[in-house]
Every structure is written in structure tokens, then in C-alpha cells.
Design an enzyme around this catalytic site. Structure first.
Site, short mmCIF file in Angstrom:
data_model
loop_
_atom_site.label_atom_id
_atom_site.label_comp_id
_atom_site.label_asym_id
_atom_site.label_seq_id
_atom_site.Cartn_x
_atom_site.Cartn_y
_atom_site.Cartn_z
N ASP A 58 15.89 31.66 -11.30
CA ASP A 58 14.94 30.91 -10.48
C ASP A 58 15.24 31.12 -8.99
OD1 ASP A 58 12.81 29.03 -9.94
OD2 ASP A 58 14.33 27.47 -9.66
N LYS B 16 -0.08 31.99 -3.83
CA LYS B 16 0.62 32.23 -5.08
C LYS B 16 1.38 33.56 -5.04
CE LYS B 16 -2.81 29.78 -7.85
NZ LYS B 16 -3.77 29.91 -8.96
#
Length: 185
Positions: free
Chosen positions: A103, A151
């Protein structure tokens, strides 16, 4: 006691770090720029960071990861050592640590390309391929796959020094809107 069950001391980690051929090839390449891991963080953010402080130390992430970016910051490579105190099963690194590291790597390659240079994980998909054995150096790679307005999609992997795929992930990061009310946490 076997090597994967020992706490490796700083002196030995430094020796190992300096002898990794992959690190030397990144350092000598004109395509990659070495940066100091966590240098971009404020001292307050760093003091509250799971990977910059909480998980750092003897038997954990014993050395500051070696971090390299390509020129446009769409790819990142880190080399890190995961110690014996990061296990979920005896001698095997916890899958939650692998997900956390992936992550973080995905943030490194997506956020620099998002509006206002900020964003949050919208989803993270992790596939565990092989166990990450404790007390080994690993290569963590990340790449921006697609950018669309607020995004950004990326992919990342953790592999052994001999390039065996251990864990991989994909993620979507979203930059917050700046046209609405601001919420402070």
C-alpha cells in the site's frame, strides 16, 4: 537457532546492504535516482508513521529502506530487510505487513501524479504468492498504471533478491475534491 530466527544486528545489516548487487545496479543506472526513504514526511508525520518509526528497529525493519525513483516518479523500487519480529507464523513475515508495504509503495507511485499531490487508498487487492521468509532482503516495486483526473491506479510487488515473486497488489488511489467543504480530522 537458525538464521531466520535470529535478530540480525545493525553492523551485519549494513554489510549485507552494501553487498546487494541489485542495489549497486540501481545506483549506477542513469534511469534511477536514489532518495532517502521518509525524507518527504514532516517530523510529526514521521513520528506517527507505522513504517517509518513503529515497525523500525532491531528484529523488525532494521535499516531504512533503500528507495529509488525513475525520472517521472511513475515507478519506484525499494530494497528492505524484514526481521524476525514481523512474523505472523514462525519464521514467516505477517501478510498484513506485506499488504502495508505494498500500500505504501502504491502511494509512492500514484500520489505524486494526483492533483494537489495528495490521495487516499480507495481499494487494495493483494495476492500472496509465496511466503516472505523472515530475515531476508526483499525488493519492492511499484508502477503507476493509469491516471484519470483524481484517480490513479497502480501495481506493486514484493520479490526476493533473486526475483522470485512473493506478493503482489493492485490499488486505486483517489485525490480528494477541492471544491467542497474541507473536513479536518
Amino acid at each position: 537457532m537458525t538464521k531466520e530466527h535470529e535478530i540480525i544486528k545493525q553492523d551485519e545489516l549494513i554489510q549485507q546492504e552494501n553487498s546487494i548487487d541489485y542495489v549497486q545496479s540501481l545506483r549506477s543506472s542513469e534511469e534511477w535516482e536514489e532518495v532517502i526513504a521518509y525524507e518527504h514526511m514532516s517530523s510529526s508525520a514521521k513520528s506517527h508513521s507505522l513504517t517509518a518509526t513503529t515497525l523500525r528497529g532491531e528484529g523488525m525493519i532494521g535499516r531504512l529502506p533503500l528507495k529509488f525513483y525513475n525520472k517521472d516518479k511513475t515507478e519506484c523500487v525499494m530494497v528492505a530487510h524484514f526481521g524476525i519480529k514481523l512474523c505472523g507464523h514462525d519464521g514467516i513475515i505477517h501478510g498484513g505487513l506485506a499488504a502495508t508495504i505494498l500500500d505504501e509503495m502504491l502511494a509512492y507511485v500514484t500520489i505524486p501524479n494526483l492533483p494537489n499531490l495528495t490521495g487516499f487508498t480507495a481499494n487494495l487487492n493483494v495476492d500472496y504468492r509465496k511466503p516472505i521468509i523472515a530475515n531476508q532482503w526483499v525488493i519492492i516495486k511499484g508502477k503507476l498504471e493509469k491516471l484519470e483526473g483524481r484517480k490513479a491506479w497502480g501495481k506493486a510487488s514484493i520479490e526476493s533478491l533473486d526475483h522470485v515473486l512473493l506478493t503482489e497488489a493492485t490499488a486505486l488511489y483517489i485525490s480528494p475534491r477541492t471544491d467542497g467543504p474541507v473536513t479536518k480530522f
